[in-house]
Motif scaffolding. Structure first.
Motif: not given
Length: 152
Positions: A23-25, A55-57, A64-66
């Protein structure tokens, strides 16, 4: 730098074999004049301009990842962060879900020099050569000249 490139190439080979789900942003980050921020990375296709992201942790929310990725790679914050769309990418050999956001930059932008070699704002009608096809699709969707596609 050479080590980072070698690790990136090894990772891509493993992805083609294992086909992991990731998963990514990505963030369409605008300045006050409406110019969009594009980056060039220190690895992979270093000649291409892309939307910034990462990437998303595990257990991390995409928004939050963005915000984290922009802080880590560009040293800036985000204002008015808005979710735009979700896309699927298989271009790197993995099955990647990409969450696209739109925001205004909050603070000065500075490429970290580790992952991001260059970060510059461009007017939407004056994009540089070498913008990735996926980035051009997202910009065209934003401008309303193209229908939103699930494919990244």
């Amino acid at each position: 730098m050479r080590r980072l490139v070698a690790l990136y190439l090894l990772q891509r080979r493993l992805w083609r074999i294992l086909r992991p789900r990731t998963r990514g942003v990505k963030v369409m980050l605008f300045d006050e004049a409406g110019a969009v921020l594009l980056v060039r990375h220190t690895y992979g296709r270093t000649d291409q301009y892309l939307l910034p992201g990462g990437g998303i942790r595990p257990f991390e929310q995409p928004a939050k990842a963005a915000a984290r990725e922009m802080r880590e790679e560009l040293g800036c914050g985000l204002a008015d962060l808005v979710f735009v769309s979700t896309h699927i990418s298989t271009s790197e050999g993995k099955r990647d879900t990409v969450h696209l956001f739109r925001a205004r930059v909050d603070g000065a932008v500075r490429a970290d020099g580790v992952e991001v070699a260059e970060a510059r704002f461009f007017a939407l009608d004056a994009l540089p050569g070498g913008v990735s096809p996926a980035t051009l699709r997202r910009i065209d969707e934003y401008r309303g000249v193209r229908a939103v596609s699930e494919a990244w």
